[in-house]
Structure formats: structure tokens, C-alpha cells
Design an enzyme around this catalytic site. Structure first.
Site, PDB file in Angstrom:
ATOM      1  N   GLU A   1       0.832  -1.211   0.000  1.00 14.01           N
ATOM      2  CA  GLU A   1       0.000   0.000   0.000  1.00 14.01           C
ATOM      3  C   GLU A   1       0.861   1.254   0.000  1.00 14.01           C
ATOM      4  OE1 GLU A   1      -2.697   1.407  -0.320  1.00 14.01           O
ATOM      5  OE2 GLU A   1      -4.384   0.056   0.011  1.00 14.01           O
TER       6      GLU A   1
ATOM      7  N   ARG B   1      -8.758   1.128  12.884  1.00 13.66           N
ATOM      8  CA  ARG B   1      -7.349   1.513  12.772  1.00 13.66           C
ATOM      9  C   ARG B   1      -7.206   2.573  11.690  1.00 13.66           C
ATOM     10  NH1 ARG B   1      -5.263  -0.241   8.019  1.00 13.66           N
ATOM     11  NH2 ARG B   1      -5.944  -2.214   7.111  1.00 13.66           N
TER      12      ARG B   1
ATOM     13  N   ASN C   1      -5.903   4.153   8.129  1.00  9.37           N
ATOM     14  CA  ASN C   1      -5.801   3.614   6.781  1.00  9.37           C
ATOM     15  C   ASN C   1      -4.994   4.578   5.913  1.00  9.37           C
ATOM     16  OD1 ASN C   1      -6.440   1.340   5.120  1.00  9.37           O
ATOM     17  ND2 ASN C   1      -7.876   2.608   3.984  1.00  9.37           N
TER      18      ASN C   1
ATOM     19  N   GLU D   1     -17.209  -1.862  11.385  1.00  4.75           N
ATOM     20  CA  GLU D   1     -18.636  -1.539  11.383  1.00  4.75           C
ATOM     21  C   GLU D   1     -18.918  -0.459  10.346  1.00  4.75           C
ATOM     22  OE1 GLU D   1     -20.895  -3.147  13.070  1.00  4.75           O
ATOM     23  OE2 GLU D   1     -19.412  -4.394  14.093  1.00  4.75           O
TER      24      GLU D   1
ATOM     25  N   ASN E   1     -10.306   5.978   2.188  1.00  5.07           N
ATOM     26  CA  ASN E   1      -9.252   5.506   1.307  1.00  5.07           C
ATOM     27  C   ASN E   1      -8.866   6.601   0.321  1.00  5.07           C
ATOM     28  OD1 ASN E   1      -7.463   3.451   0.530  1.00  5.07           O
ATOM     29  ND2 ASN E   1      -9.076   1.903   0.583  1.00  5.07           N
TER      30      ASN E   1
ATOM     31  N   ASP F   1      -9.664   1.922  -4.585  1.00  5.37           N
ATOM     32  CA  ASP F   1      -8.727   1.915  -3.455  1.00  5.37           C
ATOM     33  C   ASP F   1      -7.922   3.217  -3.502  1.00  5.37           C
ATOM     34  OD1 ASP F   1      -6.877   1.189  -1.433  1.00  5.37           O
ATOM     35  OD2 ASP F   1      -7.020  -0.915  -1.961  1.00  5.37           O
TER      36      ASP F   1
END
Length: 293
Positions: free
Chosen positions: A20, A103, A105, A123, A149, A199
């Protein structure tokens, strides 16, 4: 062959679980990228093909250039500086997330040196987008997301882009550079009719968006109005993020993932997790440094 790109080259047999956030260091002519679940920040030298990594001891999802020989990292729930000479870390900020399992990203710096970082939540609509300023201040910029993202800014610096992958949408916002605020959200790209998720993304000097399509085997190129211009096929199922690099910022580097794939899917996309590059006739925008240094 696509009109804007040459053949895709596999430049590093990385076999990452979740490659990533590629980041091009213009001064050093090096590519940084992360392997999220293997807790590694990589430094790749295209001139030699050498790749080295730092084991940072935690999930690492995003990075930005910072001070001299420093990288700003988004780890599980904290932001830290990595010294690329010693490998030591300095924690700058620790976040408290309301939803367990959340967390950090994807993240990037704006032209004023502020770090924008989103979260990912197990969630729906429990993730958010935040802004961390060089003075240490922390702001919540957007809520109601699930996987914050692919983000970036247009060349004029008055439009901000943000992707929510499970919604399969890329949003555009009005951006005020002086105050670092966003508003007037609208849907720019909607891929809701396809079994893919947008993404990470990169933006070129013409204002086009290049988005990696998770489960789409490609990078899609759209203009500033959200109209699809073309798709660049890749030999792997899960591309994660593109970035422009190289001496002229015309090489498009693309990280990919192998996580979550079945053995049959890995065989079909044998090079899942590797690092790819293709030459384009587009020119990318340089990465901004944290603190504007």
C-alpha cells in the site's frame, strides 16, 4: 496497448500481503511503500532494483515524507516519525477510536504540510477522516465512512478527493487551502454497479484521477468531471494504490495485495503482492512533505 501507457512491468517480486501507499521521494529518487500486515516500511531504488525494509512492529497503513531522513507513519492507532538511518521511532500522536477494531488507513499531506489520514472500521459508517497539523493539532474532517481511502487534491488545490471503498464511490469536496477545510461533498465517481472497490489514487497535472480497483485487475483513469477515460489492465486481482514517480514523474508505480485470496485466485494472479510500474504519457504531481519542509 492503452493509449497512455506502455506495458506493465513487474519491478519487484515483493509478494506482499497488503502492499500500500507508495510514496515517491523526488530528492532521493526512491520509492517508499508499506506492507500493512507484515509491519514493514519499504524503500525501493528503481535504479538498482534494491529494496530494503524497516520492521516497525505494528500495522502500518500510510506514510509521508517528513524531515531530513524521516518518514511520517500511520500505525494502528498512532502517528510516528521513522528515522530512515537508525530505524528508530518517535510517536507524535495517539488516537482513540470509538469502535473496537478501528485503525488508521490511507493518508497524504496537502501542500501546506498538513497530514490527512482516514480510518477503517469493521462496522459500517464508523470510520472517519482526520487532519493532523504540524503544530500537533488534531481535527475530525469527515464522518460516516467505512473505509476512508484514496485521497488527494487537484492541481489547482481547490478540490479534495476522498474514496470510501465499500460504498464504491470517490467523492469530491471544495477545498480551502488557507484554512484546511472541506465542504460541498458530491459523488465524482460511482462504481456501484461493479463488483470492484476503488482503493488508492493518484492525480496527474491534467487533473485526471488514477484509481486502483480492488478485485478489478486494473487501474482506472477518470477526468476531473469523473468521466472514465480508460482502464489499464494488470496481471493481479487486487491493485491497491498508484503513484507517479521517476525522474519526470511519468512512471506509474502500483502496489498490490495477496491478502484474502484463495489458492486458486493466487494461481490466477501469480504475482499478487508484487510492485508494478508502467511508463505513461501523463505527468504526476510531487508528494508534499509533512510540515512543508
Amino acid at each position: 496497448m492503452n493509449p497512455t501507457a506502455t506495458a506493465v512491468q513487474n519491478v519487484l517480486n515483493a509478494r506482499a500481503r497488503l502492499g500500500e501507499c507508495p510514496l515517491w521521494d523526488w530528492d532521493a529518487q526512491l520509492l517508499y511503500w508499506v506492507d500493512v500486515y507484515n509491519h514493514r516500511v519499504h524503500q525501493f531504488d528503481p535504479a538498482t532494483g534494491r529494496d530494503r525494509f524497516f520492521d516497525v512492529g505494528d500495522v502500518v497503513s500510510a506514510i509521508a515524507l517528513a524531515g531530513e531522513q524521516q518518514i511520517l507513519m500511520a500505525l494502528g492507532n498512532r502517528l510516528a516519525l521513522l528515522d530512515t538511518q537508525s530505524g528508530t521511532q518517535q510517536t507524535l500522536y495517539t488516537a482513540e477510536f470509538d469502535c473496537p477494531g478501528t485503525r488508521f488507513n490511507d493518508g497524504k499531506c496537502d501542500a501546506q504540510g498538513r497530514f490527512w489520514i482516514g480510518s477503517i472500521s469493521p462496522e459500517p459508517q464508523q470510520a472517519a477522516l482526520y487532519r493532523y497539523d504540524p503544530d500537533g493539532s488534531w481535527q475530525t474532517m469527515e464522518t460516516g465512512l467505512t473505509i476512508s481511502n484514496g485521497l488527494g487534491w487537484n492541481p489547482a488545490g481547490d478540490t479534495f478527493y476522498l474514496t470510501d471503498s465499500p460504498q464504491r464511490k470517490i467523492f469530491a469536496y471544495r477545498f480551502d487551502a488557507a484554512t484546511g477545510t472541506i465542504g460541498d461533498r458530491r459523488v465524482l465517481v460511482d462504481l456501484g454497479d461493479e463488483p470492484v472497490e476503488p482503493d488508492g489514487l493518484a492525480i496527474d497535472t491534467q487533473g485526471n484521477l488514477w484509481s486502483a480497483l480492488w478485485d478489478g485487475w486494473c487501474v482506472v483513469k477518470c477526468d476531473a468531471a469523473g468521466r472514465e477515460l480508460e482502464r489499464i489492465p494488470l496481471p493481479v486481482q487486487r491493485p491497491t494504490c498508484p503513484i507517479f514517480g521517476g525522474a519526470g514523474l511519468t512512471d506509474l508505480y502500483i502496489t498490490t495485495a495477496s491478502v484474502g485470496l484463495s489458492q486458486a485466485e493466487i494461481q490466477a494472479g501469480f504475482y499478487a503482492g508484487d510492485l508494478f510500474c508502467l511508463r505513461t504519457d501523463a505527468t504526476g504531481l510531487p508528494a508534499h512533505r509533512f510540515g512543508g519542509a
